[in-house]
Design a protein around this motif. Sequence first.
Motif, PDB file in Angstrom:
ATOM      1  N   GLU A 178       0.830  -1.211   0.000  1.00  0.00           N
ATOM      2  CA  GLU A 178       0.000   0.000   0.000  1.00  0.00           C
ATOM      3  C   GLU A 178       0.861   1.256   0.000  1.00  0.00           C
ATOM      4  O   GLU A 178       0.620   2.193  -0.777  1.00  0.00           O
ATOM      5  CB  GLU A 178      -0.921   0.002   1.219  1.00  0.00           C
ATOM      6  N   TYR A 179       1.885   1.271   0.847  1.00  0.00           N
ATOM      7  CA  TYR A 179       2.721   2.472   0.947  1.00  0.00           C
ATOM      8  C   TYR A 179       3.687   2.587  -0.226  1.00  0.00           C
ATOM      9  O   TYR A 179       4.043   3.699  -0.626  1.00  0.00           O
ATOM     10  CB  TYR A 179       3.444   2.500   2.296  1.00  0.00           C
ATOM     11  N   SER A 228       7.846   6.150   1.601  1.00  0.00           N
ATOM     12  CA  SER A 228       8.836   5.250   2.190  1.00  0.00           C
ATOM     13  C   SER A 228       8.435   4.879   3.615  1.00  0.00           C
ATOM     14  O   SER A 228       7.702   5.619   4.278  1.00  0.00           O
ATOM     15  CB  SER A 228      10.214   5.906   2.189  1.00  0.00           C
ATOM     16  N   VAL A 229       8.916   3.724   4.067  1.00  0.00           N
ATOM     17  CA  VAL A 229       8.609   3.256   5.421  1.00  0.00           C
ATOM     18  C   VAL A 229       9.920   2.918   6.134  1.00  0.00           C
ATOM     19  O   VAL A 229      10.753   2.185   5.600  1.00  0.00           O
ATOM     20  CB  VAL A 229       7.684   2.016   5.405  1.00  0.00           C
ATOM     21  N   TYR A 230      10.083   3.464   7.333  1.00  0.00           N
ATOM     22  CA  TYR A 230      11.268   3.224   8.154  1.00  0.00           C
ATOM     23  C   TYR A 230      10.907   2.248   9.273  1.00  0.00           C
ATOM     24  O   TYR A 230       9.874   2.399   9.923  1.00  0.00           O
ATOM     25  CB  TYR A 230      11.780   4.534   8.746  1.00  0.00           C
ATOM     26  N   GLN A 231      11.782   1.270   9.483  1.00  0.00           N
ATOM     27  CA  GLN A 231      11.544   0.263  10.526  1.00  0.00           C
ATOM     28  C   GLN A 231      12.610   0.364  11.604  1.00  0.00           C
ATOM     29  O   GLN A 231      13.798   0.302  11.315  1.00  0.00           O
ATOM     30  CB  GLN A 231      11.537  -1.144   9.926  1.00  0.00           C
ATOM     31  N   GLN A 232      12.158   0.506  12.844  1.00  0.00           N
ATOM     32  CA  GLN A 232      13.064   0.509  14.001  1.00  0.00           C
ATOM     33  C   GLN A 232      12.762  -0.739  14.823  1.00  0.00           C
ATOM     34  O   GLN A 232      11.715  -0.839  15.490  1.00  0.00           O
ATOM     35  CB  GLN A 232      12.853   1.767  14.846  1.00  0.00           C
ATOM     36  N   LEU A 285      17.077  -1.464  18.516  1.00  0.00           N
ATOM     37  CA  LEU A 285      18.187  -2.379  18.258  1.00  0.00           C
ATOM     38  C   LEU A 285      18.819  -2.098  16.900  1.00  0.00           C
ATOM     39  O   LEU A 285      20.044  -2.122  16.747  1.00  0.00           O
ATOM     40  CB  LEU A 285      17.667  -3.821  18.304  1.00  0.00           C
ATOM     41  N   SER A 286      17.981  -1.830  15.912  1.00  0.00           N
ATOM     42  CA  SER A 286      18.482  -1.525  14.567  1.00  0.00           C
ATOM     43  C   SER A 286      17.430  -0.725  13.810  1.00  0.00           C
ATOM     44  O   SER A 286      16.258  -0.716  14.182  1.00  0.00           O
ATOM     45  CB  SER A 286      18.805  -2.815  13.799  1.00  0.00           C
ATOM     46  N   GLU A 287      17.869  -0.063  12.752  1.00  0.00           N
ATOM     47  CA  GLU A 287      16.955   0.752  11.948  1.00  0.00           C
ATOM     48  C   GLU A 287      17.229   0.532  10.473  1.00  0.00           C
ATOM     49  O   GLU A 287      18.381   0.435  10.060  1.00  0.00           O
ATOM     50  CB  GLU A 287      17.119   2.228  12.307  1.00  0.00           C
ATOM     51  N   SER A 288      16.170   0.437   9.694  1.00  0.00           N
ATOM     52  CA  SER A 288      16.325   0.231   8.252  1.00  0.00           C
ATOM     53  C   SER A 288      15.150   0.870   7.513  1.00  0.00           C
ATOM     54  O   SER A 288      14.123   1.198   8.107  1.00  0.00           O
ATOM     55  CB  SER A 288      16.406  -1.261   7.921  1.00  0.00           C
ATOM     56  N   LYS A 289      15.329   1.015   6.213  1.00  0.00           N
ATOM     57  CA  LYS A 289      14.284   1.565   5.352  1.00  0.00           C
ATOM     58  C   LYS A 289      13.688   0.390   4.579  1.00  0.00           C
ATOM     59  O   LYS A 289      14.261  -0.082   3.605  1.00  0.00           O
ATOM     60  CB  LYS A 289      14.888   2.604   4.410  1.00  0.00           C
ATOM     61  N   VAL A 290      12.528  -0.096   5.037  1.00  0.00           N
ATOM     62  CA  VAL A 290      11.976  -1.317   4.453  1.00  0.00           C
ATOM     63  C   VAL A 290      11.186  -1.048   3.173  1.00  0.00           C
ATOM     64  O   VAL A 290      10.963  -1.948   2.370  1.00  0.00           O
ATOM     65  CB  VAL A 290      11.095  -2.063   5.482  1.00  0.00           C
ATOM     66  N   VAL A 291      10.716   0.188   3.002  1.00  0.00           N
ATOM     67  CA  VAL A 291      10.091   0.599   1.740  1.00  0.00           C
ATOM     68  C   VAL A 291      10.823   1.859   1.286  1.00  0.00           C
ATOM     69  O   VAL A 291      10.773   2.882   1.964  1.00  0.00           O
ATOM     70  CB  VAL A 291       8.583   0.883   1.896  1.00  0.00           C
ATOM     71  N   ASP A 292      11.517   1.754   0.180  1.00  0.00           N
ATOM     72  CA  ASP A 292      12.326   2.872  -0.307  1.00  0.00           C
ATOM     73  C   ASP A 292      11.816   3.260  -1.694  1.00  0.00           C
ATOM     74  O   ASP A 292      12.147   2.620  -2.702  1.00  0.00           O
ATOM     75  CB  ASP A 292      13.800   2.462  -0.369  1.00  0.00           C
ATOM     76  N   VAL A 293      10.975   4.269  -1.742  1.00  0.00           N
ATOM     77  CA  VAL A 293      10.369   4.693  -3.017  1.00  0.00           C
ATOM     78  C   VAL A 293      10.464   6.201  -3.164  1.00  0.00           C
ATOM     79  O   VAL A 293      10.639   6.936  -2.186  1.00  0.00           O
ATOM     80  CB  VAL A 293       8.877   4.272  -3.089  1.00  0.00           C
ATOM     81  N   GLU A 294      10.337   6.653  -4.389  1.00  0.00           N
ATOM     82  CA  GLU A 294      10.297   8.084  -4.661  1.00  0.00           C
ATOM     83  C   GLU A 294       8.911   8.610  -4.319  1.00  0.00           C
ATOM     84  O   GLU A 294       7.905   7.967  -4.642  1.00  0.00           O
ATOM     85  CB  GLU A 294      10.593   8.362  -6.130  1.00  0.00           C
TER      86      GLU A 294
END
Length: 389
Positions: A95-96, A102-106, A231-240
């Motif tokens: 959906e996103y 974009s969606v950031y995951q912590q 614990l960690s951080e990442s960008k799980v959805v990386d879109v323009e």
Amino acid sequence: MKKLLVLLYLILASWSVRAQQDSVRVSLLTCAPGTEIYELFGHTAIRYENPAEGKDLVFNYGIFSFNTPNFVLRFVKGETDYRLGVVPYSYFEGEYAVRGSSVYQQTLNLTDEEKQKIWDLLEENYRPGNRIYRYNYFYDNCTTRARDKIEDCIDGKVVYPQAEEGVTFRDIVHRCTKGNEWDELGIDLCLGSEADVPIDGRKQMFAPFNMLEAARGAVIMQGDSVRPLVLSESKVVDVEPEEAEPGFPLSPLSCVCILLVVTCIIVWLQLKWKKVIWAWDLLLFGAQGLAGCIIAFLFFFSIHPTVGSNWLIVLFNPIPLIYLPVMIYKAIKGRKDLYHLINMAYLTFFIMIMPFIQQEFNVTVLPLALCLLVCSTGHVFLYYRQNSK
């Protein structure tokens, strides 16, 4: 030998359970803004992953429906009900991605017991009788709910880093609406002086990306033990980001300045022709009264935070709309109208005290007030000019 096999089995079983527990992840998801007004601030949700049980779910406290009976009226009154929704992560991610956000995951640094606690808590929250809650934009929204549920499952205290001082609700709103001037104007006209009082770091977390920053530097304190919350951080959805459709080409300030110039021209024509152009009164004071009806409704009847302290009710209220038929009648008949004399003094006083009111007004408010002042002043000058002979 048999005892040895039993012992080996117990050790392997313990390792297996431990491995399953370690594979469970609980994460805070922060979604980038979209193009609609209700998407400008971003979004927050909780992700729960348990591969051993085939679970990868997103718990979302931001579900609402425009099809709810009387949705607009209930929203204006501050009686909007949101609910907790649960979807597979793949649906949420898709959906996103399609929306261009974009969606950031912590990933949270939780113990096995804390992971089980938050699962039990979210599962309990999703029961039909528990999933609906009364939404409050600043104090109880999708972001504050996610934060509170995470804190409720932690054995210890979450300590957040020092927040930026002197920040207000309106400051954060303006950061989120940057580049969307018409949306910003609409929100500014509704928010009162309470929105301009500096707030602490916890209140600043109502905005998703403020929460992301706070979580990034937070620690869990339990006795002498200190561990980071994330614990960690990442960008799980990386879109323009999706390009917004072109809106109205002129800014609110440009439009209001044009309105002020037109009002001055109308007044000049009235003095030149020695005749009131009452259609302009109908447009200008009618719009003032309609805007005043909305602000007065929010001021007196809405339970939304900060709207009940809005000093704009001095400028925008229903009185001009109520008086409008009499105003037009007197303008057509060429009769003296004390309303404009009173309004001239009233608006002059409002403009003079504006710098001293503890409320940040939108840049369009002063030229709007000047439009009304020029119009009423024109009426007063015209009447005395016609009757000075």
